[in-house]
Scaffold this motif. Structure first.
Motif, mmCIF file in Angstrom:
data_model
loop_
_atom_site.group_PDB
_atom_site.id
_atom_site.type_symbol
_atom_site.label_atom_id
_atom_site.label_comp_id
_atom_site.label_asym_id
_atom_site.label_seq_id
_atom_site.Cartn_x
_atom_site.Cartn_y
_atom_site.Cartn_z
ATOM 1 N N LYS A 11 5.023 2.047 3.261
ATOM 2 C CA LYS A 11 4.676 0.723 2.741
ATOM 3 C C LYS A 11 3.345 0.231 3.315
ATOM 4 O O LYS A 11 2.490 -0.251 2.574
ATOM 5 C CB LYS A 11 5.792 -0.282 3.029
ATOM 6 C CG LYS A 11 5.509 -1.667 2.478
ATOM 7 C CD LYS A 11 5.246 -1.694 0.970
ATOM 8 C CE LYS A 11 6.526 -1.556 0.193
ATOM 9 N NZ LYS A 11 6.361 -1.846 -1.244
ATOM 10 N N ILE A 12 3.141 0.367 4.610
ATOM 11 C CA ILE A 12 1.885 -0.123 5.189
ATOM 12 C C ILE A 12 0.717 0.743 4.738
ATOM 13 O O ILE A 12 -0.375 0.244 4.485
ATOM 14 C CB ILE A 12 1.964 -0.257 6.725
ATOM 15 C CG1 ILE A 12 0.789 -1.083 7.259
ATOM 16 C CG2 ILE A 12 2.029 1.074 7.405
ATOM 17 C CD1 ILE A 12 0.761 -2.512 6.825
ATOM 18 N N ASP A 13 0.934 2.050 4.571
ATOM 19 C CA ASP A 13 -0.134 2.910 4.070
ATOM 20 C C ASP A 13 -0.460 2.580 2.613
ATOM 21 O O ASP A 13 -1.636 2.617 2.213
ATOM 22 C CB ASP A 13 0.233 4.384 4.227
ATOM 23 C CG ASP A 13 0.262 4.829 5.689
ATOM 24 O OD1 ASP A 13 -0.323 4.124 6.547
ATOM 25 O OD2 ASP A 13 0.888 5.871 5.976
ATOM 26 N N GLU A 14 0.549 2.248 1.821
ATOM 27 C CA GLU A 14 0.312 1.797 0.445
ATOM 28 C C GLU A 14 -0.509 0.502 0.454
ATOM 29 O O GLU A 14 -1.482 0.365 -0.292
ATOM 30 C CB GLU A 14 1.653 1.577 -0.265
ATOM 31 C CG GLU A 14 1.518 1.002 -1.657
ATOM 32 C CD GLU A 14 2.864 0.643 -2.270
ATOM 33 O OE1 GLU A 14 2.955 0.742 -3.514
ATOM 34 O OE2 GLU A 14 3.810 0.261 -1.546
ATOM 35 N N HIS A 15 -0.133 -0.432 1.307
ATOM 36 C CA HIS A 15 -0.841 -1.705 1.445
ATOM 37 C C HIS A 15 -2.310 -1.458 1.820
ATOM 38 O O HIS A 15 -3.220 -1.997 1.183
ATOM 39 C CB HIS A 15 -0.125 -2.539 2.515
ATOM 40 C CG HIS A 15 -0.677 -3.888 2.754
ATOM 41 N ND1 HIS A 15 -0.359 -4.975 1.971
ATOM 42 C CD2 HIS A 15 -1.524 -4.347 3.708
ATOM 43 C CE1 HIS A 15 -0.977 -6.038 2.434
ATOM 44 N NE2 HIS A 15 -1.699 -5.685 3.484
ATOM 45 N N PHE A 16 -2.539 -0.635 2.845
ATOM 46 C CA PHE A 16 -3.908 -0.320 3.270
ATOM 47 C C PHE A 16 -4.676 0.410 2.166
ATOM 48 O O PHE A 16 -5.883 0.224 2.010
ATOM 49 C CB PHE A 16 -3.910 0.527 4.540
ATOM 50 C CG PHE A 16 -3.522 -0.207 5.795
ATOM 51 C CD1 PHE A 16 -3.566 -1.582 5.897
ATOM 52 C CD2 PHE A 16 -3.096 0.514 6.908
ATOM 53 C CE1 PHE A 16 -3.210 -2.241 7.070
ATOM 54 C CE2 PHE A 16 -2.745 -0.127 8.087
ATOM 55 C CZ PHE A 16 -2.799 -1.500 8.171
ATOM 56 N N GLY A 26 -2.643 -5.020 -6.395
ATOM 57 C CA GLY A 26 -1.870 -3.993 -5.699
ATOM 58 C C GLY A 26 -1.427 -4.465 -4.323
ATOM 59 O O GLY A 26 -0.269 -4.291 -3.939
ATOM 60 N N VAL A 27 -2.357 -5.053 -3.568
ATOM 61 C CA VAL A 27 -2.012 -5.573 -2.237
ATOM 62 C C VAL A 27 -0.898 -6.598 -2.354
ATOM 63 O O VAL A 27 0.103 -6.546 -1.624
ATOM 64 C CB VAL A 27 -3.241 -6.198 -1.543
ATOM 65 C CG1 VAL A 27 -2.831 -6.933 -0.279
ATOM 66 C CG2 VAL A 27 -4.283 -5.155 -1.220
ATOM 67 N N LEU A 28 -1.061 -7.546 -3.276
ATOM 68 C CA LEU A 28 -0.074 -8.621 -3.416
ATOM 69 C C LEU A 28 1.293 -8.069 -3.824
ATOM 70 O O LEU A 28 2.328 -8.628 -3.448
ATOM 71 C CB LEU A 28 -0.555 -9.666 -4.416
ATOM 72 C CG LEU A 28 -1.838 -10.415 -4.023
ATOM 73 C CD1 LEU A 28 -2.219 -11.412 -5.103
ATOM 74 C CD2 LEU A 28 -1.718 -11.078 -2.658
ATOM 75 N N ALA A 29 1.316 -6.964 -4.551
ATOM 76 C CA ALA A 29 2.589 -6.356 -4.977
ATOM 77 C C ALA A 29 3.362 -5.769 -3.800
ATOM 78 O O ALA A 29 4.569 -5.538 -3.920
ATOM 79 C CB ALA A 29 2.332 -5.287 -6.033
ATOM 80 N N THR A 30 2.705 -5.532 -2.662
ATOM 81 C CA THR A 30 3.407 -5.002 -1.491
ATOM 82 C C THR A 30 4.070 -6.109 -0.675
ATOM 83 O O THR A 30 4.806 -5.817 0.271
ATOM 84 C CB THR A 30 2.454 -4.206 -0.567
ATOM 85 O OG1 THR A 30 1.479 -5.093 -0.006
ATOM 86 C CG2 THR A 30 1.781 -3.063 -1.302
ATOM 87 N N LEU A 31 3.801 -7.355 -1.034
ATOM 88 C CA LEU A 31 4.318 -8.507 -0.283
ATOM 89 C C LEU A 31 5.588 -9.055 -0.918
ATOM 90 O O LEU A 31 5.733 -9.055 -2.139
ATOM 91 C CB LEU A 31 3.259 -9.615 -0.241
ATOM 92 C CG LEU A 31 1.867 -9.218 0.260
ATOM 93 C CD1 LEU A 31 0.916 -10.406 0.183
ATOM 94 C CD2 LEU A 31 1.929 -8.655 1.673
ATOM 95 N N SER A 32 6.481 -9.578 -0.101
ATOM 96 C CA SER A 32 7.696 -10.209 -0.628
ATOM 97 C C SER A 32 7.337 -11.576 -1.210
ATOM 98 O O SER A 32 6.307 -12.167 -0.851
ATOM 99 C CB SER A 32 8.745 -10.355 0.470
ATOM 100 O OG SER A 32 8.351 -11.326 1.416
#
Length: 140
Positions: A11-16, A26-32
């Motif tokens: 998850k953090i690697d996807e975010h980065f 894309g970044v915002l989609a990794t957030l709850s």
């Protein structure tokens, strides 16, 4: 549900990865949906929800470019991780209010990331080595 270290890493690697691609959506989609987004020292202070975090990422992607994040160390707990990384790239804008003039830049980051049960990022707390940024981008 407790996440494994591998699930947190993914998850953090996807975010980065979305950050490196300047992909706000894309970044915002990794957030709850109820994320607390706290960039220490950011003038707006902590925000809540993906829409609250949007302004930070839009400014970040305008101020920094060609960014690469190199993970130095990760520490894990129950549904959280601490990531120490080095960011390298260029500063075409005004990162953290400092005129970049498209100069090369590198600085350390410390992320404290808490995860929701489904694996989304529930809290992102980021500490930036601002002294290093100021030293590399002197205002002459």
């Amino acid at each position: 549900m407790t996440l494994t270290h591998e699930e947190m890493d993914r998850k953090i690697d996807e975010h980065f990865g979305f950050e490196a691609a300047d992909n706000v959506e894309g970044v915002l989609a990794t957030l709850s949906p109820d994320v607390e987004h706290d960039i220490v020292g950011w003038p707006a202070g902590p925000t809540h929800g993906p829409d609250g975090a949007r302004g930070f990422y839009e400014a970040l992607f305008a101020d920094l470019s060609d960014g690469k994040v190199e993970c130095r160390k990760r520490l894990y707990g129950k549904d959280f991780l601490v990531d120490e990384s080095l960011w390298r790239g260029k500063a075409p804008g005004r990162p953290f209010g400092i005129e970049g003039r498209n100069r090369p830049l590198e600085f350390r980051l410390l992320h404290v990331i808490e995860f929701a049960g489904n694996g989304d990022i529930r809290r992102e707390n980021v500490w930036v080595d601002l002294a290093s940024i100021i030293r590399q981008l002197p205002q002459d």
